[in-house]
Motif scaffolding. Structure first.
Motif, short mmCIF file in Angstrom:
data_model
loop_
_atom_site.label_atom_id
_atom_site.label_comp_id
_atom_site.label_asym_id
_atom_site.label_seq_id
_atom_site.Cartn_x
_atom_site.Cartn_y
_atom_site.Cartn_z
N HIS A 1 0.82 -1.22 0.00
CA HIS A 1 0.00 0.00 0.00
C HIS A 1 0.86 1.27 0.00
O HIS A 1 0.51 2.26 -0.64
CB HIS A 1 -0.93 -0.01 1.22
CG HIS A 1 -2.02 1.00 1.15
ND1 HIS A 1 -2.94 1.05 0.12
CD2 HIS A 1 -2.33 2.02 1.99
CE1 HIS A 1 -3.79 2.05 0.33
NE2 HIS A 1 -3.44 2.66 1.45
N ARG B 1 3.05 9.10 -1.86
CA ARG B 1 1.82 8.34 -2.11
C ARG B 1 1.50 8.38 -3.61
O ARG B 1 1.08 7.38 -4.20
CB ARG B 1 0.66 8.92 -1.30
CG ARG B 1 -0.59 8.06 -1.38
CD ARG B 1 -1.52 8.29 -0.22
NE ARG B 1 -0.94 7.95 1.06
CZ ARG B 1 -0.81 6.71 1.50
NH1 ARG B 1 -1.22 5.68 0.76
NH2 ARG B 1 -0.28 6.46 2.68
N ASP B 2 1.70 9.55 -4.24
CA ASP B 2 1.50 9.66 -5.69
C ASP B 2 2.51 8.77 -6.43
O ASP B 2 2.17 8.14 -7.43
CB ASP B 2 1.65 11.11 -6.15
CG ASP B 2 0.52 11.99 -5.66
OD1 ASP B 2 -0.58 11.45 -5.39
OD2 ASP B 2 0.73 13.21 -5.53
N LYS C 1 1.33 5.22 -6.47
CA LYS C 1 0.30 4.95 -7.49
C LYS C 1 0.93 4.76 -8.86
O LYS C 1 0.55 3.88 -9.63
CB LYS C 1 -0.71 6.09 -7.53
CG LYS C 1 -1.58 6.20 -6.28
CD LYS C 1 -2.49 7.41 -6.37
CE LYS C 1 -3.27 7.60 -5.07
NZ LYS C 1 -4.09 8.83 -5.11
N ARG C 2 1.93 5.60 -9.16
CA ARG C 2 2.60 5.49 -10.47
C ARG C 2 3.39 4.19 -10.57
O ARG C 2 3.42 3.54 -11.61
CB ARG C 2 3.51 6.69 -10.68
CG ARG C 2 2.75 7.93 -11.15
CD ARG C 2 3.70 9.03 -11.55
NE ARG C 2 3.95 9.93 -10.43
CZ ARG C 2 4.93 10.83 -10.41
NH1 ARG C 2 5.76 10.92 -11.43
NH2 ARG C 2 5.09 11.63 -9.39
N GLY D 1 2.70 1.44 -9.00
CA GLY D 1 1.71 0.37 -9.12
C GLY D 1 1.32 0.14 -10.57
O GLY D 1 1.23 -1.01 -11.03
N LYS D 2 1.11 1.23 -11.30
CA LYS D 2 0.75 1.11 -12.72
C LYS D 2 1.96 0.65 -13.54
O LYS D 2 1.84 -0.19 -14.44
CB LYS D 2 0.21 2.44 -13.24
CG LYS D 2 -1.12 2.84 -12.61
CD LYS D 2 -1.70 4.07 -13.29
CE LYS D 2 -3.00 4.49 -12.61
NZ LYS D 2 -4.01 3.43 -12.64
N GLU E 1 -3.85 -1.95 -6.53
CA GLU E 1 -4.09 -0.63 -7.14
C GLU E 1 -5.42 -0.04 -6.69
O GLU E 1 -5.53 1.18 -6.52
CB GLU E 1 -4.02 -0.75 -8.67
CG GLU E 1 -2.60 -0.85 -9.20
CD GLU E 1 -2.51 -0.60 -10.69
OE1 GLU E 1 -3.31 0.19 -11.23
OE2 GLU E 1 -1.63 -1.21 -11.32
N GLU E 2 -6.42 -0.88 -6.49
CA GLU E 2 -7.72 -0.37 -6.03
C GLU E 2 -7.58 0.31 -4.67
O GLU E 2 -8.14 1.38 -4.43
CB GLU E 2 -8.73 -1.51 -5.93
CG GLU E 2 -9.25 -2.01 -7.28
CD GLU E 2 -10.22 -3.16 -7.11
OE1 GLU E 2 -10.90 -3.19 -6.07
OE2 GLU E 2 -10.29 -4.02 -8.01
N MET F 1 -4.92 1.60 -3.40
CA MET F 1 -4.11 2.82 -3.55
C MET F 1 -4.95 3.97 -4.09
O MET F 1 -4.85 5.11 -3.62
CB MET F 1 -2.94 2.56 -4.51
CG MET F 1 -1.80 1.77 -3.95
SD MET F 1 -0.52 1.59 -5.24
CE MET F 1 0.68 0.60 -4.37
N SER F 2 -5.77 3.68 -5.10
CA SER F 2 -6.52 4.74 -5.78
C SER F 2 -7.83 5.11 -5.08
O SER F 2 -8.32 6.22 -5.22
CB SER F 2 -6.80 4.34 -7.23
OG SER F 2 -7.54 3.14 -7.28
#
Length: 462
Positions: free
Chosen positions: A134, A176-177, A180-181, A183-184, A193-194, A196-197
């Motif tokens: 996470h 945190r941003d 997310k990047r 993760g992608k 990813e869910e 995280m977003s």
């Protein structure tokens, strides 16, 4: 730039395992082969896999093959990712912060999985992994030796800014941003990813992930703090349990997280788990003693004996035998090949230690040459052969040299009802260490276990 060059969180082995588990066409034995390429990972997985937390039934596991059968592939993925995190600390120049971040990730993951179990989730291991990853942006950054890390740390100390504000001032974005990047970029997908977003989503699985982290934050404030009371109230509504029962489970999970960290060898990280709880003061007393070769051989033979005394899976049997020769006899390359029905070709079934890409071409050797080659010559032997290229040069034909090389080796035919059905090949061609008579005897003993297991399998089938 951060994403591409300085985020070596996942080892190559972990990346291969993660990709493997997303490929439904792969089997458990291929997973074992990937793990066994990494001796350190193999040792850690077996150590933690035998702990009461992961193995409450206390089924002793000495081989990766058996560990996959007992624990399941999803738990193996969970353990592999945790191993990668702890390896990342070792290369970090920001060790204290890296240890704090990884301690938080592991602690939150254990708490989240316990919540998933309480609410009857069908895959608590998936919740564990989502909680573990996470805060992947924070972990990746603080383990990366990035020069900006010192600036962020100094800014927080000097100005008292919140971490996210300091991150934005120095980097232009929050960690945190970054997570997310990453993760992608790493195609983590699914619940990871869910969560995280959409961390505030009402979905019970996402809530388990986020509440795992909130429990850890509340513990830092203290067991009697307003943060913890608020956290327990939310957990009670989520699970239907009383706050007293939840407090007991949280404390138990905290102790388990500390134990798991120490079993992975992350003693420094374990000290940051649980805030002021008394359990955090315990010292790790487990020795990481590596068993000697004979002891390891006996342990692996015990796994084989346990397997052939019940319902025999031939794939698991031969993988265990190969693992026994590979790890127990300390061979660099080990190979099990099956003879095709027409008796003209030997095809690789399992292999360990061969330096080829994961999913690379299987080795095949044909009986198409004028004279017997190394492998087809060994099929006619009763118990096995120890060959040297200089002593038997004609056996090392062009095909053998191309497929396997010219190395001293042991080759053992595998028989069923007095007919050769395949063979086991092994050598020390990578490290170049000499073979000994003791090695040949030990390897032959493992090969005999394959024959015994195969005989028992055929008897049980009739």
């Amino acid at each position: 730039m951060l994403r591409v060059q300085e985020m070596p969180i996942f080892s190559n082995t972990a990346s291969h395992i993660y990709a493997y588990l997303d490929d439904r066409n792969k089997g458990a034995m291929e997973l074992a082969a990937i793990i066994l390429q990494d001796p350190n990972l193999t040792a850690k997985l077996l150590k933690v896999g035998n702990s009461p937390y992961y193995n409450p039934s206390k089924q002793k596991m000495n081989t990766i093959s058996r560990a996959i059968v007992v624990l399941g592939a999803e738990v193996i993925r969970e353990l592999t990712l945790a191993c990668s995190f702890f390896e990342a600390i070792l290369t970090s120049s920001n060790k204290e912060r890296a240890n704090r971040e990884i301690a938080l990730a592991l602690h939150a993951a254990v708490q989240a999985r316990e919540l998933a179990v309480i609410v009857g989730d069908t895959s608590p291991e998936e919740v564990f992994i989502a909680a573990l990853l996470h805060n992947i942006g924070h972990i990746a950054f603080w383990c990366s030796n990035n020069p900006q890390a010192r600036k962020i740390h100094e800014l927080i100390e000097r100005s008292g800014l919140r971490s996210s504000e300091a991150e934005k001032q120095v980097l232009g974005f929050s960690l945190r941003d970054l997570g997310k990047r990453l993760g992608k970029s790493w195609h983590l997908g699914g619940l990871i990813e869910e969560a995280m977003s959409r961390p505030e989503a009402a979905d019970s699985r996402i809530r388990a992930v986020t509440m795992g982290h909130k429990i850890c934050e509340a513990l830092k404030a203290g067991g009697d703090s307003a943060s913890m009371r608020d956290c327990l109230s939310k957990l009670a509504g989520m699970t239907g349990k009383t706050t007293d029962e939840l407090s007991e489970r949280i404390e138990k999970s905290t102790r388990q997280a500390i134990q798991i960290a120490r079993q992975f060898g992350a003693n420094d990280a374990s000290r940051f788990i649980g805030g002021g709880l008394a359990v955090a003061r315990a010292a790790d007393e487990e020795a990481d003693a590596k068993p000697d070769k004979k002891q390891l051989q006996i342990q692996i033979l015990q796994d084989i004996s346990s397997h052939i005394s019940g319902a025999i899976d031939l794939n698991v049997l031969f993988q265990m035998v190969l693992e026994g020769i590979h790890r127990g006899v300390e061979m660099d390359r080990t190979l099990f090949m099956l003879l095709t029905p027409d008796k003209h070709t030997l095809k690789e079934k399992f292999s360990l230690g061969w330096q080829k890409p994961v999913g690379g071409e299987k080795i095949q050797v044909h009986n198409s040459e004028a004279q017997a080659n190394l492998l087809f010559g060994a099929l006619n032997q009763s118990e096995g052969v120890w060959q040297y290229p200089d002593q038997q040069p004609t056996l090392y034909t062009a095909q053998i040299v191309e497929r396997i090389g010219r190395h001293p080796c042991f080759v053992f035919p595998v028989h069923a009802e007095n007919k050769a059905i395949g063979l086991i090949y092994c050598d020390r061609s990578i490290n170049g260490l000499p073979l000994s008579g003791e090695d040949f005897t030990a390897a032959k003993h493992f090969a005999k276990q394959a024959h015994i297991g195969l005989t028992l399998y055929r008897m049980k089938a009739h």
